[in-house]
Design an enzyme around this catalytic site. Structure first.
Site, mmCIF file in Angstrom:
data_model
loop_
_atom_site.group_PDB
_atom_site.id
_atom_site.type_symbol
_atom_site.label_atom_id
_atom_site.label_comp_id
_atom_site.label_asym_id
_atom_site.label_seq_id
_atom_site.Cartn_x
_atom_site.Cartn_y
_atom_site.Cartn_z
ATOM 1 N N GLU A 1 -0.863 11.523 4.805
ATOM 2 C CA GLU A 1 -2.228 12.057 4.893
ATOM 3 C C GLU A 1 -2.313 13.452 5.502
ATOM 4 O OE1 GLU A 1 -4.535 10.929 3.225
ATOM 5 O OE2 GLU A 1 -4.489 8.764 3.077
ATOM 6 N N ASP B 1 -0.225 5.155 0.974
ATOM 7 C CA ASP B 1 -0.486 6.164 1.998
ATOM 8 C C ASP B 1 -0.526 5.530 3.385
ATOM 9 O OD1 ASP B 1 -0.848 8.480 0.252
ATOM 10 O OD2 ASP B 1 -2.526 7.325 -0.538
ATOM 11 N N ASP C 1 0.870 -1.167 0.000
ATOM 12 C CA ASP C 1 0.000 0.000 0.000
ATOM 13 C C ASP C 1 0.918 1.232 0.000
ATOM 14 O OD1 ASP C 1 -2.226 1.778 0.614
ATOM 15 O OD2 ASP C 1 -1.493 1.770 2.684
ATOM 16 N N THR D 1 -2.888 0.602 -4.355
ATOM 17 C CA THR D 1 -3.312 1.764 -3.574
ATOM 18 C C THR D 1 -4.567 2.395 -4.161
ATOM 19 O OG1 THR D 1 -2.645 4.006 -2.899
ATOM 20 C CG2 THR D 1 -1.720 3.194 -4.942
ATOM 21 N N THR E 1 -4.838 5.708 -4.089
ATOM 22 C CA THR E 1 -4.490 7.074 -4.486
ATOM 23 C C THR E 1 -4.225 7.182 -5.989
ATOM 24 O OG1 THR E 1 -3.338 9.047 -3.669
ATOM 25 C CG2 THR E 1 -1.994 7.136 -4.174
HETATM 26 C C1 XBP Z 1 -5.348 6.194 0.538
HETATM 27 C C2 XBP Z 1 -6.493 7.045 0.311
HETATM 28 C C3 XBP Z 1 -6.414 8.094 -0.699
HETATM 29 C C4 XBP Z 1 -5.632 9.321 -0.337
HETATM 30 C C5 XBP Z 1 -5.956 10.413 -1.326
HETATM 31 O O1 XBP Z 1 -5.777 4.953 1.108
HETATM 32 O O2 XBP Z 1 -7.513 6.883 0.921
HETATM 33 O O3 XBP Z 1 -7.718 8.504 -0.931
HETATM 34 O O4 XBP Z 1 -5.983 9.773 0.954
HETATM 35 O O5 XBP Z 1 -5.663 10.045 -2.620
HETATM 36 P P1 XBP Z 1 -4.879 3.646 1.029
HETATM 37 P P2 XBP Z 1 -6.488 10.602 -3.889
HETATM 38 O O6 XBP Z 1 -3.601 3.946 1.747
HETATM 39 O O7 XBP Z 1 -5.663 2.582 1.760
HETATM 40 O O8 XBP Z 1 -4.678 3.284 -0.420
HETATM 41 O O9 XBP Z 1 -6.975 11.971 -3.541
HETATM 42 O O10 XBP Z 1 -5.474 10.611 -4.996
HETATM 43 O O11 XBP Z 1 -7.619 9.651 -4.121
HETATM 44 MG MG MG Z 2 -2.883 3.152 3.575
#
Ligand code: XBP
Ligand code: MG
Length: 258
Positions: free
Chosen positions: A19, A12, A10, A123, A125
């Protein structure tokens, strides 16, 4: 017996704490630029993280706080535009110096590559966010270390749905039993487990109180030789940080007991 062949990460929270001082600031910059009176403070953002995906998160915020925004005929387009601006701000922020990787991430990735393990990313994102972070925080050529980068809208259903992990496994032509997943959140863990992947959790600033039932181990981070990780759950086999040898031990154990 199935041997360990690939590691799926993953982004983020797992690679870096992106975040609070990354995505959140970029959302706020986009709102200000659009003349909206919205501001996501660190606590509110923690609540909004219940929904993965930036566009989905903006919509979730509106449902709770500005339902009238969603009644407009062009609501979808405006959310899209806000999110595109948010991505632009996030990329600028990353380019200005990156966000430091969590302890042990760069070391373990280098070690895994040297050991012939295949690497991938799964991911929610936006794809450009991933490649920029890898370049700024890991190595200029780090994108090429990953055989598959599954990101953003490539699957319609984001985590906790398993889709992004299944998409990555399909691209790599691997069974989940040949891989380990790395996650930091309950939604991410659910997605990985539902795809059949044994999953290691390392905590991040917003996920300390999450329910990590089903993870084979839960650690503060991957640790470094001179900076032991804190172990919340799991057997470190006498080690103080995660390396490829320990990953292989865990994987063998998991496959044997399946
Ligand atoms: C990551 C997210 C993403 C980021 C924002 O979750 O939830 O939405 O916060 O990215 P994970 P975008 O780590 O579980 O993948 O604005 O590009 O969507
Ligand atoms: Mg994450």
């Amino acid at each position: 017996m199935e041997t360990l062949q690939a590691l799926i990460f993953d982004v983020d929270g797992t690679l870096a704490d992106t975040e609070r001082d990354g995505h959140r600031l970029a959302f706020n910059a986009a709102f200000a630029e659009a003349g909206l009176p919205w501001h996501w403070d660190a606590a509110l953002y923690g609540e909004l993280l219940a929904v993965t995906g930036g566009k989905e998160r903006i919509r979730f915020f509106c449902e709770k706080h500005y339902p009238e925004f969603l009644e407009r005929a062009d609501a979808d387009e405006r959310i899209k535009a806000l999110h595109a601006a948010k991505t632009r701000h996030y990329l600028e922020l990353i380019d200005q110096g990156g966000i430091p990787l969590q302890p042990g991430v760069a070391r373990l990735m280098r070690e895994a590559r040297a050991a012939g393990l295949r690497l991938a990313i799964a991911t929610t994102t936006t794809p450009e966010n991933v490649t920029s972070l890898l370049k700024a925080s890991l190595a200029p050529e780090a994108e090429s270390w990953f055989e598959v980068i599954g990101a953003g809208d490539v699957v319609p259903k984001k985590k906790p749905a398993p889709d992004i992990y299944l998409w990555v496994l399909e691209k790599m032509k691997l069974s989940p039993a040949a891989c380990l997943a790395f996650e930091d959140s309950a939604n991410g863990l659910k997605a990985a487990l539902a795809a059949g992947l044994p999953t290691l959790v390392t905590e991040s600033e917003y996920t300390l109180d999450h329910d990590f039932t089903g993870a084979f181990a839960v650690l503060s981070d991957l640790g470094e030789p001179d900076k032991p990780c804190e172990v919340r759950r799991g057997d470190m086999h006498g080690k103080t940080f995660v390396n490829v040898e320990l990953l292989r031990l865990w994987h063998e154990e998991i496959i044997r007991n399946r």
